[in-house]
Design a protein around this motif. Sequence first.
Motif, PDB file in Angstrom:
ATOM      1  N   LEU A  10       0.832  -1.207   0.000  1.00  0.00           N
ATOM      2  CA  LEU A  10       0.000   0.000   0.000  1.00  0.00           C
ATOM      3  C   LEU A  10       0.866   1.256   0.000  1.00  0.00           C
ATOM      4  N   PHE A  11       1.907   1.247   0.811  1.00  0.00           N
ATOM      5  CA  PHE A  11       2.813   2.399   0.902  1.00  0.00           C
ATOM      6  C   PHE A  11       3.470   2.685  -0.443  1.00  0.00           C
ATOM      7  N   MET A  12       3.993   1.640  -1.096  1.00  0.00           N
ATOM      8  CA  MET A  12       4.683   1.843  -2.371  1.00  0.00           C
ATOM      9  C   MET A  12       3.697   2.212  -3.485  1.00  0.00           C
ATOM     10  N   ALA A  13       2.476   1.702  -3.420  1.00  0.00           N
ATOM     11  CA  ALA A  13       1.465   2.097  -4.409  1.00  0.00           C
ATOM     12  C   ALA A  13       1.191   3.592  -4.307  1.00  0.00           C
ATOM     13  N   GLY A  14       1.148   4.112  -3.077  1.00  0.00           N
ATOM     14  CA  GLY A  14       0.944   5.547  -2.894  1.00  0.00           C
ATOM     15  C   GLY A  14       2.109   6.365  -3.410  1.00  0.00           C
ATOM     16  N   ILE A  15       3.327   5.944  -3.092  1.00  0.00           N
ATOM     17  CA  ILE A  15       4.519   6.663  -3.572  1.00  0.00           C
ATOM     18  C   ILE A  15       4.555   6.671  -5.093  1.00  0.00           C
ATOM     19  N   ALA A  16       4.282   5.507  -5.705  1.00  0.00           N
ATOM     20  CA  ALA A  16       4.311   5.407  -7.168  1.00  0.00           C
ATOM     21  C   ALA A  16       3.229   6.272  -7.804  1.00  0.00           C
ATOM     22  N   THR A  17       2.046   6.329  -7.192  1.00  0.00           N
ATOM     23  CA  THR A  17       0.961   7.164  -7.713  1.00  0.00           C
ATOM     24  C   THR A  17       1.336   8.645  -7.666  1.00  0.00           C
ATOM     25  N   LEU A  18       1.952   9.070  -6.565  1.00  0.00           N
ATOM     26  CA  LEU A  18       2.402  10.463  -6.465  1.00  0.00           C
ATOM     27  C   LEU A  18       3.457  10.774  -7.524  1.00  0.00           C
ATOM     28  N   LEU A  19       4.378   9.833  -7.743  1.00  0.00           N
ATOM     29  CA  LEU A  19       5.415  10.053  -8.752  1.00  0.00           C
ATOM     30  C   LEU A  19       4.816  10.139 -10.149  1.00  0.00           C
ATOM     31  N   GLN A  20       3.825   9.295 -10.429  1.00  0.00           N
ATOM     32  CA  GLN A  20       3.223   9.267 -11.758  1.00  0.00           C
ATOM     33  C   GLN A  20       2.352  10.494 -12.016  1.00  0.00           C
ATOM     34  N   THR A  21       1.648  10.979 -11.011  1.00  0.00           N
ATOM     35  CA  THR A  21       0.720  12.089 -11.218  1.00  0.00           C
ATOM     36  C   THR A  21       1.402  13.454 -11.148  1.00  0.00           C
ATOM     37  N   ILE A  22       2.252  13.650 -10.156  1.00  0.00           N
ATOM     38  CA  ILE A  22       2.918  14.949  -9.990  1.00  0.00           C
ATOM     39  C   ILE A  22       4.158  15.035 -10.867  1.00  0.00           C
ATOM     40  N   GLY A  23       4.964  13.976 -10.872  1.00  0.00           N
ATOM     41  CA  GLY A  23       6.133  13.919 -11.733  1.00  0.00           C
ATOM     42  C   GLY A  23       7.349  14.619 -11.175  1.00  0.00           C
ATOM     43  N   VAL A  24       8.510  14.095 -11.524  1.00  0.00           N
ATOM     44  CA  VAL A  24       9.799  14.679 -11.167  1.00  0.00           C
ATOM     45  C   VAL A  24      10.693  14.616 -12.393  1.00  0.00           C
ATOM     46  N   TRP A  25      11.156  15.765 -12.863  1.00  0.00           N
ATOM     47  CA  TRP A  25      11.993  15.827 -14.061  1.00  0.00           C
ATOM     48  C   TRP A  25      11.251  15.163 -15.211  1.00  0.00           C
TER      49      TRP A  25
END
Length: 458
Positions: free
Chosen positions: A47-62
């Motif tokens: 659950l924790f990693m699904a949340g981190i991955a969702t934030l990375l995919q939606t907000i984005g970095v570089w």
Amino acid sequence: MPVPQSLVYGLQHVLSMYAGVVAVPLIVAGAAKLSTGDTIYLVSASLFMAGIATLLQTIGVWRIGARQPIVQGTSFVSVSTMLAIIGTQQGGHRSLQVIYGAFLVAGVFGFLIAPLFTMLLRFFPEVVTGTVITMIGLSLIPVGVDWSAGGVGAKDYGAPKNFALAGITLVIIVLIYRFAPAFLSRIAILLGLVLGTLVAIPFGVNNFGAIKDAQIFQVPTPFHFGLPSFDVSATISMCIVMLVVMTEATADILALGEVCEKPADRETVTAGVRADTLSTAVAAVFNGFSLSAFAQNVGLVAITGIRSRFVVAFGGGILVVLGLFPVLGAVVAAVPVAVLGGAGLALFGTVTASGIRTLREVDFSGNANIVVVAVSLAFGLAPIVRPEIYQRFPEWFQTIFDSGITSAAIMAVLLNYLFNIVGRSATEGPVFAHAPAPGAISDEDEARLERPRHGPSV
């Protein structure tokens, strides 16, 4: 959107995919014969990693993240391969160390080849992706059947009460899909698990004791189950799986681009695939599994019309919070295996149906695509219907081809290349039949039947 509305719509996304996220760690924990505490930890970490991955995919970095309303969750694509690795390593923490070592390498591998991969999309048309998705569902249905019987190794395996609980859960899910309002039907799997668990209480098969022993708050720690172990055959197999995950992610990104009326270009797809693969590599460190976009959430965006990526980012935040409270994972672990089996049959069957829906877009007018699908599915089903088929083969071969999904994917890509890329022919002779199927009509017959008739009817 305002924060209160964003939280509500974000929670809706979480509810529609929660069961899918926790199913994979439960499968792995059961196959590896982990303790209840380890099972709870795996659920929380997922659950924790699904949340981190969702934030990375939606907000984005570089250049990482498609910046679309994509919900990331634990992918089912890697389950069959993980089960094969667990079987080879005899379960326990050792099997998890090999799995995480393979995920770590496969995630980095996928991240590095992402730009090249998006240049090779012509090798993964619908005939390949549809076959692979269909095989994913077919390869997991036996797992659902074993769950329905009580779980492999259980003392009461095959007991009528287990099948009764699985059947009741499945009926509840079907009834919710058929008669409940649209919002409830989107969380039918989760509601089926909850109601099925309540029905199971009189049978005495629930494990509620783990809830009081679970920690209320816990941050996932790197390599909780030990340092990763790097097995060559397992790593090769997982890299192949990663290609399938990347293909699945590409399809979802393209679909969301159409739904949001903002078509995804190659840069968007590359950034989205990078987020998938990087998240998978990081998940290997924090005891999660491969991550990919959840197709049901793509449908939810289309149904609700809520296209804001920040709404989905709120959903990612909710997933992170859920992962930080292991007591919530303990509640999930209290679900009886038989109840999980009833939900699993519906869930895995839905995956199969999604693959069939993709194959509907394939042109089967000639023989080429028929051969690709037929041979690939047959090759993929071989180790499922006869698990002992490759016992006399080398261990590296077993790790790769004991997975029905991996076997089907390899065969589908090779046959598609042979028939549709280097071997395309303007005219094709019959392969499986020398005449149309009984009752079939030709194009000329259809044109004749469409012409208006004149004169009295007969």
